[in-house]
Design a protein around this motif. Structure first.
Motif, PDB file in Angstrom:
ATOM      1  N   ASN A  31     -59.275  92.704  77.550  1.00  0.00           N
ATOM      2  CA  ASN A  31     -58.328  93.818  77.586  1.00  0.00           C
ATOM      3  C   ASN A  31     -58.921  95.078  76.996  1.00  0.00           C
ATOM      4  OD1 ASN A  31     -56.365  91.950  78.470  1.00  0.00           O
ATOM      5  ND2 ASN A  31     -55.860  91.426  76.358  1.00  0.00           N
ATOM      6  N   MET A  32     -58.624  96.204  77.642  1.00  0.00           N
ATOM      7  CA  MET A  32     -59.031  97.500  77.103  1.00  0.00           C
ATOM      8  C   MET A  32     -57.888  98.494  77.268  1.00  0.00           C
ATOM      9  SD  MET A  32     -63.080  97.757  78.082  1.00  0.00           S
ATOM     10  CE  MET A  32     -63.421  99.026  76.850  1.00  0.00           C
ATOM     11  N   PHE A  33     -57.834  99.443  76.342  1.00  0.00           N
ATOM     12  CA  PHE A  33     -56.691 100.350  76.242  1.00  0.00           C
ATOM     13  C   PHE A  33     -57.160 101.777  75.992  1.00  0.00           C
ATOM     14  CE2 PHE A  33     -53.716  96.811  75.566  1.00  0.00           C
ATOM     15  CZ  PHE A  33     -54.553  95.844  75.070  1.00  0.00           C
ATOM     16  N   TRP A  34     -56.390 102.728  76.493  1.00  0.00           N
ATOM     17  CA  TRP A  34     -56.555 104.127  76.129  1.00  0.00           C
ATOM     18  C   TRP A  34     -55.247 104.638  75.536  1.00  0.00           C
ATOM     19  CZ3 TRP A  34     -60.575 107.087  75.326  1.00  0.00           C
ATOM     20  CH2 TRP A  34     -61.780 106.815  75.985  1.00  0.00           C
ATOM     21  N   TYR A  35     -55.374 105.257  74.344  1.00  0.00           N
ATOM     22  CA  TYR A  35     -54.251 105.882  73.652  1.00  0.00           C
ATOM     23  C   TYR A  35     -54.576 107.352  73.420  1.00  0.00           C
ATOM     24  CZ  TYR A  35     -52.918 101.120  72.084  1.00  0.00           C
ATOM     25  OH  TYR A  35     -52.564  99.793  72.008  1.00  0.00           O
ATOM     26  N   ARG A  36     -53.525 108.122  73.223  1.00  0.00           N
ATOM     27  CA  ARG A  36     -53.702 109.424  72.605  1.00  0.00           C
ATOM     28  C   ARG A  36     -52.861 109.456  71.337  1.00  0.00           C
ATOM     29  NH1 ARG A  36     -51.439 114.496  75.971  1.00  0.00           N
ATOM     30  NH2 ARG A  36     -51.425 115.422  73.866  1.00  0.00           N
ATOM     31  N   GLN A  37     -53.375 110.211  70.354  1.00  0.00           N
ATOM     32  CA  GLN A  37     -52.710 110.273  69.062  1.00  0.00           C
ATOM     33  C   GLN A  37     -52.444 111.723  68.713  1.00  0.00           C
ATOM     34  OE1 GLN A  37     -54.995 108.839  65.683  1.00  0.00           O
ATOM     35  NE2 GLN A  37     -53.147 108.091  64.685  1.00  0.00           N
ATOM     36  N   ASP A  38     -51.182 112.048  68.463  1.00  0.00           N
ATOM     37  CA  ASP A  38     -50.782 113.403  68.131  1.00  0.00           C
ATOM     38  C   ASP A  38     -49.924 113.387  66.873  1.00  0.00           C
ATOM     39  OD1 ASP A  38     -50.525 113.230  71.482  1.00  0.00           O
ATOM     40  OD2 ASP A  38     -51.708 114.886  70.668  1.00  0.00           O
ATOM     41  N   GLY A  40     -47.122 113.431  64.348  1.00  0.00           N
ATOM     42  CA  GLY A  40     -45.688 113.228  64.487  1.00  0.00           C
ATOM     43  C   GLY A  40     -45.270 112.330  65.630  1.00  0.00           C
ATOM     44  N   LEU A  41     -46.219 112.029  66.525  1.00  0.00           N
ATOM     45  CA  LEU A  41     -45.890 111.190  67.695  1.00  0.00           C
ATOM     46  C   LEU A  41     -46.559 109.826  67.631  1.00  0.00           C
ATOM     47  CD1 LEU A  41     -46.114 113.865  70.533  1.00  0.00           C
ATOM     48  CD2 LEU A  41     -44.057 113.003  69.392  1.00  0.00           C
ATOM     49  N   GLY A  42     -47.516 109.667  66.757  1.00  0.00           N
ATOM     50  CA  GLY A  42     -48.189 108.380  66.642  1.00  0.00           C
ATOM     51  C   GLY A  42     -49.115 108.111  67.807  1.00  0.00           C
ATOM     52  N   LEU A  43     -49.448 106.830  67.991  1.00  0.00           N
ATOM     53  CA  LEU A  43     -50.297 106.411  69.099  1.00  0.00           C
ATOM     54  C   LEU A  43     -49.428 106.134  70.320  1.00  0.00           C
ATOM     55  CD1 LEU A  43     -52.174 105.607  66.587  1.00  0.00           C
ATOM     56  CD2 LEU A  43     -53.202 103.990  68.176  1.00  0.00           C
ATOM     57  N   ARG A  44     -49.810 106.710  71.432  1.00  0.00           N
ATOM     58  CA  ARG A  44     -49.079 106.484  72.674  1.00  0.00           C
ATOM     59  C   ARG A  44     -50.050 105.927  73.721  1.00  0.00           C
ATOM     60  NH1 ARG A  44     -46.292 112.023  74.084  1.00  0.00           N
ATOM     61  NH2 ARG A  44     -48.217 112.844  73.158  1.00  0.00           N
ATOM     62  N   LEU A  45     -49.621 104.863  74.370  1.00  0.00           N
ATOM     63  CA  LEU A  45     -50.471 104.167  75.332  1.00  0.00           C
ATOM     64  C   LEU A  45     -50.485 104.904  76.669  1.00  0.00           C
ATOM     65  CD1 LEU A  45     -52.178 101.609  75.900  1.00  0.00           C
ATOM     66  CD2 LEU A  45     -50.045 100.493  76.589  1.00  0.00           C
ATOM     67  N   GLY A  58     -49.414 102.806  81.109  1.00  0.00           N
ATOM     68  CA  GLY A  58     -48.758 102.676  79.821  1.00  0.00           C
ATOM     69  C   GLY A  58     -47.530 103.559  79.766  1.00  0.00           C
ATOM     70  N   ASP A  59     -47.296 104.134  78.614  1.00  0.00           N
ATOM     71  CA  ASP A  59     -46.089 104.930  78.419  1.00  0.00           C
ATOM     72  C   ASP A  59     -46.196 106.364  78.936  1.00  0.00           C
ATOM     73  OD1 ASP A  59     -45.932 103.275  75.248  1.00  0.00           O
ATOM     74  OD2 ASP A  59     -44.833 102.776  77.079  1.00  0.00           O
ATOM     75  N   ILE A  60     -47.427 106.906  78.957  1.00  0.00           N
ATOM     76  CA  ILE A  60     -47.598 108.313  79.336  1.00  0.00           C
ATOM     77  C   ILE A  60     -48.786 108.481  80.293  1.00  0.00           C
ATOM     78  CG2 ILE A  60     -46.482 109.356  77.327  1.00  0.00           C
ATOM     79  CD1 ILE A  60     -49.377 109.690  76.168  1.00  0.00           C
ATOM     80  N   PRO A  61     -48.740 107.934  81.500  1.00  0.00           N
ATOM     81  CA  PRO A  61     -49.892 107.992  82.400  1.00  0.00           C
ATOM     82  C   PRO A  61     -50.048 109.295  83.175  1.00  0.00           C
ATOM     83  CG  PRO A  61     -48.103 106.804  83.427  1.00  0.00           C
ATOM     84  CD  PRO A  61     -47.626 107.146  82.033  1.00  0.00           C
TER      85      PRO A  61
END
Lengths: 113, 112
Positions: A31-38, A40-45, A58-61
């Motif tokens: 398994n491999m994943f990409w997140y962005r981190q901002d 106040g918003l935390g990690l988003r997949l 994920g949540d924000i493609p």
């Protein structure tokens, strides 16, 4: 030790450019994943992949795509970079069935101007 | 949607003090991880807990998983400046392919 590497630590791109972020892991993880981190918003997949040539949203493609041609490599593509994609991008990998533990790369700080 | 709430959001204390941070949810998780992230770096896995009531110790850090597997705590004894960082909890499963649900983290500053 698991090692996850990302192609760039810092990247500055212009609005409208196509951007490639590369991630490589050396532990044969499925398994491999990409997140962005901002702040106040935390990690988003953004996207994940559980096998070669497989990908799932994920949540924000929106505004992103991915590619996984080899097991060890997972690429994130920003088709047309926008200023709201300025962020810290984190890649992670995990083996199947290992209590969901994920191992992260050092991150890429992307600035879109 | 599974959510993990971490508290406090920010904590600044003096070196040598003890502290506890919390990770709470209304959902049951089969496992829970704690990560520490330093500025400009990726999160680093500290510990995984999988059994309700489980307690794990990592030097001065003590992690506990709630009996119902919905919450967890991290206790640091005699905090040191090197403990400074963002502490994230994450519960699994939280999505497809062994995904995780992440809390937003506790920003911890230990002042010398």
């Amino acid at each position: 030790d698991v090692k996850v590497t990302q192609s760039s630590r810092y990247l500055v791109k212009r609005t409208g450019e196509k951007v490639f972020l590369e991630c490589v892991q050396d532990m044969d993880h499925e398994n491999m994943f990409w997140y962005r981190q901002d702040p106040g918003l935390g990690l988003r997949l953004i996207y994940f992949s559980y096998d070669v040539k497989m990908k799932e949203k994920g949540d924000i493609p929106e505004g992103y795509s991915v590619s996984r041609e080899k097991k060890e490599r997972f690429s994130l593509i920003l088709e047309s970079a926008s200023t709201n994609q300025t962020s810290m991008y984190l890649c992670a990998s995990s083996p199947q069935g290992a209590n969901y533990e994920q191992y992260f790369g050092p991150g890429t700080r992307l600035t879109v101007t | 949607t599974q959510l993990l709430e971490q508290s406090p959001q920010f904590l600044s204390i003096q070196e040598g003090e003890n502290l506890t941070v919390y990770c709470n949810s209304s959902s049951v998780f089969s496992s829970l991880q704690w990560y520490r992230q330093e500025p400009g770096e990726g999160p680093v896995l500290l510990v995984t807990v999988v059994t309700g009531g489980e307690v794990k110790k990592l030097k001065r850090l003590t992690f506990q998983f709630g009996d119902a597997r919905k919450d967890s705590s991290l206790h640091i004894t005699a905090a040191q400046p090197g403990d400074t960082g963002l502490y994230l909890c994450a519960g699994g499963p939280g999505g497809g392919a062994d995904g995780l649900t992440f809390g937003k983290g506790t920003h911890l500053i230990i002042q010398p």
